[in-house]
Scaffold this active site. Structure first.
Site, PDB file in Angstrom:
ATOM      1  N   ALA A 120       0.831  -1.203   0.000  1.00  0.00           N
ATOM      2  CA  ALA A 120       0.000   0.000   0.000  1.00  0.00           C
ATOM      3  C   ALA A 120       0.869   1.259   0.000  1.00  0.00           C
ATOM      4  CB  ALA A 120      -0.928  -0.005   1.211  1.00  0.00           C
ATOM      5  N   SER A 145       9.456   0.696   8.622  1.00  0.00           N
ATOM      6  CA  SER A 145      10.328   0.045   9.593  1.00  0.00           C
ATOM      7  C   SER A 145      10.610  -1.390   9.163  1.00  0.00           C
ATOM      8  CB  SER A 145       9.643   0.062  10.964  1.00  0.00           C
ATOM      9  OG  SER A 145      10.262  -0.871  11.803  1.00  0.00           O
ATOM     10  N   VAL A 188       1.837 -11.298   2.347  1.00  0.00           N
ATOM     11  CA  VAL A 188       1.003 -12.193   1.540  1.00  0.00           C
ATOM     12  C   VAL A 188       0.149 -11.291   0.643  1.00  0.00           C
ATOM     13  CG1 VAL A 188       0.826 -14.264   2.950  1.00  0.00           C
ATOM     14  CG2 VAL A 188      -0.610 -12.301   3.479  1.00  0.00           C
ATOM     15  N   LYS A 200      -2.844 -14.249 -14.664  1.00  0.00           N
ATOM     16  CA  LYS A 200      -4.031 -14.845 -14.033  1.00  0.00           C
ATOM     17  C   LYS A 200      -5.233 -14.550 -14.933  1.00  0.00           C
ATOM     18  CE  LYS A 200      -7.092 -14.147 -10.064  1.00  0.00           C
ATOM     19  NZ  LYS A 200      -7.369 -13.369  -8.858  1.00  0.00           N
ATOM     20  N   PRO A 228     -14.053 -16.368 -14.760  1.00  0.00           N
ATOM     21  CA  PRO A 228     -13.049 -15.845 -15.705  1.00  0.00           C
ATOM     22  C   PRO A 228     -13.009 -14.329 -15.728  1.00  0.00           C
ATOM     23  CG  PRO A 228     -15.063 -16.359 -16.886  1.00  0.00           C
ATOM     24  CD  PRO A 228     -15.357 -16.584 -15.422  1.00  0.00           C
ATOM     25  N   LEU A 246      -4.371  -2.148   4.291  1.00  0.00           N
ATOM     26  CA  LEU A 246      -4.995  -2.899   5.384  1.00  0.00           C
ATOM     27  C   LEU A 246      -5.439  -1.974   6.523  1.00  0.00           C
ATOM     28  CD1 LEU A 246      -2.559  -5.944   5.388  1.00  0.00           C
ATOM     29  CD2 LEU A 246      -4.902  -5.870   4.508  1.00  0.00           C
ATOM     30  N   THR A 303      -9.154  -8.819  -3.760  1.00  0.00           N
ATOM     31  CA  THR A 303      -9.618  -7.446  -3.933  1.00  0.00           C
ATOM     32  C   THR A 303      -8.820  -6.403  -3.146  1.00  0.00           C
ATOM     33  OG1 THR A 303     -11.290  -8.107  -2.318  1.00  0.00           O
ATOM     34  CG2 THR A 303     -12.001  -7.855  -4.588  1.00  0.00           C
TER      35      THR A 303
HETATM   36  P1  FAD Z   1       1.593  -4.156   5.436  1.00  0.00           P
HETATM   37  O1  FAD Z   1       2.164  -5.033   4.402  1.00  0.00           O
HETATM   38  O2  FAD Z   1       1.346  -4.743   6.779  1.00  0.00           O
HETATM   39  O3  FAD Z   1       2.592  -2.932   5.576  1.00  0.00           O
HETATM   40  C1  FAD Z   1       2.570  -2.095   6.711  1.00  0.00           C
HETATM   41  C2  FAD Z   1       3.793  -1.210   6.698  1.00  0.00           C
HETATM   42  O4  FAD Z   1       3.719  -0.308   7.798  1.00  0.00           O
HETATM   43  C3  FAD Z   1       5.106  -1.951   6.828  1.00  0.00           C
HETATM   44  O5  FAD Z   1       6.080  -1.369   6.001  1.00  0.00           O
HETATM   45  C4  FAD Z   1       5.487  -1.716   8.292  1.00  0.00           C
HETATM   46  O6  FAD Z   1       6.861  -1.795   8.495  1.00  0.00           O
HETATM   47  C5  FAD Z   1       4.952  -0.312   8.467  1.00  0.00           C
HETATM   48  N1  FAD Z   1       4.727   0.042   9.869  1.00  0.00           N
HETATM   49  C6  FAD Z   1       3.806  -0.472  10.721  1.00  0.00           C
HETATM   50  N2  FAD Z   1       3.938   0.103  11.937  1.00  0.00           N
HETATM   51  C7  FAD Z   1       4.934   0.994  11.836  1.00  0.00           C
HETATM   52  C8  FAD Z   1       5.558   1.886  12.748  1.00  0.00           C
HETATM   53  N3  FAD Z   1       5.182   1.978  14.032  1.00  0.00           N
HETATM   54  N4  FAD Z   1       6.567   2.639  12.307  1.00  0.00           N
HETATM   55  C9  FAD Z   1       6.999   2.578  11.010  1.00  0.00           C
HETATM   56  N5  FAD Z   1       6.449   1.754  10.109  1.00  0.00           N
HETATM   57  C10 FAD Z   1       5.441   0.967  10.520  1.00  0.00           C
HETATM   58  N6  FAD Z   1      -4.543  -8.896  -1.405  1.00  0.00           N
HETATM   59  C11 FAD Z   1      -4.748  -9.129  -2.704  1.00  0.00           C
HETATM   60  O7  FAD Z   1      -5.020  -8.190  -3.459  1.00  0.00           O
HETATM   61  N7  FAD Z   1      -4.679 -10.397  -3.207  1.00  0.00           N
HETATM   62  C12 FAD Z   1      -4.469 -11.469  -2.421  1.00  0.00           C
HETATM   63  O8  FAD Z   1      -4.387 -12.586  -2.928  1.00  0.00           O
HETATM   64  C13 FAD Z   1      -4.326 -11.259  -1.031  1.00  0.00           C
HETATM   65  N8  FAD Z   1      -4.155 -12.290  -0.177  1.00  0.00           N
HETATM   66  C14 FAD Z   1      -4.082 -12.049   1.160  1.00  0.00           C
HETATM   67  C15 FAD Z   1      -4.047 -13.112   2.055  1.00  0.00           C
HETATM   68  C16 FAD Z   1      -4.037 -12.878   3.434  1.00  0.00           C
HETATM   69  C17 FAD Z   1      -4.055 -14.033   4.382  1.00  0.00           C
HETATM   70  C18 FAD Z   1      -3.983 -11.553   3.928  1.00  0.00           C
HETATM   71  C19 FAD Z   1      -3.921 -11.277   5.410  1.00  0.00           C
HETATM   72  C20 FAD Z   1      -3.992 -10.494   3.046  1.00  0.00           C
HETATM   73  C21 FAD Z   1      -4.065 -10.723   1.670  1.00  0.00           C
HETATM   74  N9  FAD Z   1      -4.138  -9.671   0.769  1.00  0.00           N
HETATM   75  C22 FAD Z   1      -4.342  -9.918  -0.558  1.00  0.00           C
HETATM   76  C23 FAD Z   1      -4.019  -8.290   1.237  1.00  0.00           C
HETATM   77  C24 FAD Z   1      -2.625  -7.733   0.932  1.00  0.00           C
HETATM   78  O9  FAD Z   1      -1.638  -8.514   1.559  1.00  0.00           O
HETATM   79  C25 FAD Z   1      -2.526  -6.307   1.431  1.00  0.00           C
HETATM   80  O10 FAD Z   1      -3.612  -5.574   0.964  1.00  0.00           O
HETATM   81  C26 FAD Z   1      -1.295  -5.629   0.900  1.00  0.00           C
HETATM   82  O11 FAD Z   1      -0.161  -6.413   1.133  1.00  0.00           O
HETATM   83  C27 FAD Z   1      -1.112  -4.273   1.527  1.00  0.00           C
HETATM   84  O12 FAD Z   1      -0.687  -4.369   2.833  1.00  0.00           O
HETATM   85  P2  FAD Z   1      -0.318  -3.004   3.565  1.00  0.00           P
HETATM   86  O13 FAD Z   1       0.770  -2.339   2.807  1.00  0.00           O
HETATM   87  O14 FAD Z   1      -1.558  -2.248   3.815  1.00  0.00           O
HETATM   88  O15 FAD Z   1       0.199  -3.490   4.983  1.00  0.00           O
END
Ligand code: FAD
Length: 507
Positions: free
Chosen positions: A18, A41, A49, A80, A98, A335, A346
């Site tokens: 994200a 961090s 994942v 895909k 599909p 997330l 999604t």
């Molecule tokens: P994260 O990857 O958790 O990143 C958070 C960031 O914030 C990290 O860099 C961390 O270091 C930083 N951070 C947190 N706290 C601090 C702090 N105090 N100080 C500094 N930095 C901090 N999505 C899909 O589209 N397709 C899929 O097939 C899919 N499968 C999934 C399966 C599972 C089981 C799960 C749980 C999720 C899945 N997702 C999927 C969702 C997908 O993984 C996330 O939407 C995507 O990876 C984005 O994550 P994020 O960047 O929001 O969070």
């Protein structure tokens, strides 16, 4: 309004998919008009994942100007063409959701109504036979989509499976190339304006203070700014979507490189299989109300096609959405804005949709409440249609082999979904708004795949000659089969187009 009214500094907290998708897109979209800083961090790390996507990701990558072959090599990506669902409606069922459209004529309404008219008259027509994507997926083939509506390949559609950690790293290099600054450090405190509650700065463990005007919270499930600081609230949807955990593990691929995701219903959830160039991602998504963690890990490991390449990882989540994704000067993306479980891949799409909307609603220093509310309403609408689509998979089931399946089958569902199902049951009608994320193809595939059958068809096709329609369908099926026959094998396509990573296993 003078140029001074515009935001000059954006701080993005979090460097997962994200964070780096947002940084890259804002840097590209705002054309260096504003300073962008990402704070991440390494010690906390990323969720790691999330490997399957849906077709609009292609637009996102194109908007950034990424070279597709380079992107595929760097993220060890595969194509895909949709998702194969196994055992969802009943044990032994199999259907394919599909991408692209059914039929060779992009005018969906009539194609499906003709199909319905013939099917109700007893013709045994498999809907999948009329989807280039479904047929190519089954044959393990791939080819490029066409923009020419006269070309059958214009009915094709595709997305990617990729290594999400590599995608984040690739976008990080890309965004830094566009001038985005990166700061390594853990956020330990947040400063707010005492009057407005606006975030003014974040403080890092190192003692560094990072100021900004607009803050994007990409900190993952915890929602460091949006929830821990601003308490924006969370709508918990686990009564509709009771999955709350996943166990994930990679393994080596055995067999050809399939261009689709597989989702197999299990006793208390479902299992994904996502083929990448260098490994296969697997996971069992489940509800902890109905099964214990160790049973899940045992079942997951027992169902792998080859020995695991790592320990199984457990992830916990609560399905739902942040009540306000934009609050004061903080916008939650990824997330931190909520999670609806990965069944239809999604989440990465929601990141992309939020970024697009943020660019459209990009604030000035006055932070207009009307602008913020419009953004929030649009994000809410996106999440509600995804929620309904996901619930459909669970609710429309005849499975009776576990407490989870009995629960989802009998649970009350949102009125919006109940109405959609009722309309479809009457005469196969689908009413889909222009901004909806899932196309008629998707709804049709899942409604029929989950064994919901319309009782009749629209009067618009009532007078049309069934024999002529049936001939048309035979021709279409043969044309699709011929086109698929002419497509290259999926792995060969990647190699031929310079998309195969040098260190990935040979397919
Ligand atoms: P994260 O990857 O958790 O990143 C958070 C960031 O914030 C990290 O860099 C961390 O270091 C930083 N951070 C947190 N706290 C601090 C702090 N105090 N100080 C500094 N930095 C901090 N999505 C899909 O589209 N397709 C899929 O097939 C899919 N499968 C999934 C399966 C599972 C089981 C799960 C749980 C999720 C899945 N997702 C999927 C969702 C997908 O993984 C996330 O939407 C995507 O990876 C984005 O994550 P994020 O960047 O929001 O969070």
């Amino acid at each position: 309004m003078s140029d001074d009214a515009w935001i000059s500094k954006v701080v993005i907290v979090g460097g997962g998919s994200a964070g780096w998708m947002t940084a890259a897109a804002l840097a590209r979209g705002l054309d260096r008009r504003c300073q962008i800083q990402v704070v991440e961090s390494q010690d906390i790390g990323v969720v790691g994942v999330g490997e399957a996507t849906i077709p609009p990701i292609r637009l996102f990558n194109a908007m950034l100007g990424l070279d597709e072959a380079e992107f595929m090599r760097e993220t060890k990506a595969t194509y895909k063409l949709g998702i194969e669902f196994r055992d969802w409606g009943r044990a032994g069922d199999r259907y394919f959701h599909p991408f692209g459209v059914y039929g060779l004529n992009p005018e969906m309404g009539h194609f499906f109504q003709y199909w319905l008219k013939l099917s109700l008259a007893g013709e045994p027509l498999a809907l999948s036979d009329y989807s280039l994507c479904a047929q190519a997926a089954q044959a393990g083939r791939f080819d490029r989509q066409s923009d020419d509506p006269r070309d059958p390949m214009s009915t094709f559609g595709s997305a990617y499976h990729f290594d999400t950690i590599l995608y984040g790293q690739y976008l990080r290099r890309f965004a830094q190339g566009l001038g985005v600054a990166r700061t390594e450090g853990e956020v330990v405190a947040v400063d707010q304006d005492p009057q407005t509650g606006f975030v003014t700065a974040i403080q890092l463990k190192s003692g560094q203070r990072v100021e900004g005007e607009l803050f994007i919270d990409c900190s993952g499930f915890k929602g460091l700014l949006i929830e821990q600081t601003l308490k924006a609230g969370y709508d918990d949807w686990s009564s509709y979507l009771p999955m709350d955990r996943a166990a994930a593990v990679p393994c080596e691929r055995r067999g050809p490189l399939s261009p689709f995701t597989t989702s197999t219903a299990r006793e208390a959830g479902w299992q994904w299989r996502i083929p990448l160039q260098h490994r296969v991602g697997n996971g069992y998504v489940y509800s902890s109300q109905f099964i214990a963690d160790d049973q899940v890990v045992e079942a997951l490991l027992g169902n792998l096609e080859s020995p695991p390449l790592a320990e199984a990882r457990l992830l916990r989540f609560t399905t739902g959405r942040r009540r306000k994704t934009w609050d004061r000067n903080v916008v939650a993306i990824g997330l931190s804005s909520g999670f609806l479980e990965p069944l239809e891949s999604t989440s990465i799409h929601l990141i992309q949709a939020s970024i697009n909307k943020l660019l459209q609603h990009f604030p000035d220093r006055s932070f207009s409440p009307a602008n913020r509310d419009a953004f929030n309403r649009r994000i809410q609408a996106d999440t509600e249609t995804i929620r309904d689509f996901l619930i459909l998979h669970y609710h429309a089931t005849d499975r009776d082999d576990g407490d989870l399946w009995r629960y989802v089958r009998d649970m009350p569902i949102p009125d919006s979904l109940a109405e959609r199902i009722a309309l479809f049951r009457e005469r196969g009608q689908l009413v889909i708004g222009p901004d909806e994320m899932f196309t008629p193809t998707s709804w049709l595939a899942v409604l029929l795949g989950q064994n919901i059958r319309p009782r009749s068809y629209t009067p618009l096709v009532a007078g049309h000659d069934s024999r002529a329609i049936a001939n048309g369908f035979r021709g279409m099926k043969a044309q699709i089969a011929r086109r698929v026959e002419a497509m290259p094998n999926h792995a060969d396509y990647l190699k031929r187009h310079g998309m195969w990573a040098a260190d990935a296993v040979i397919a």
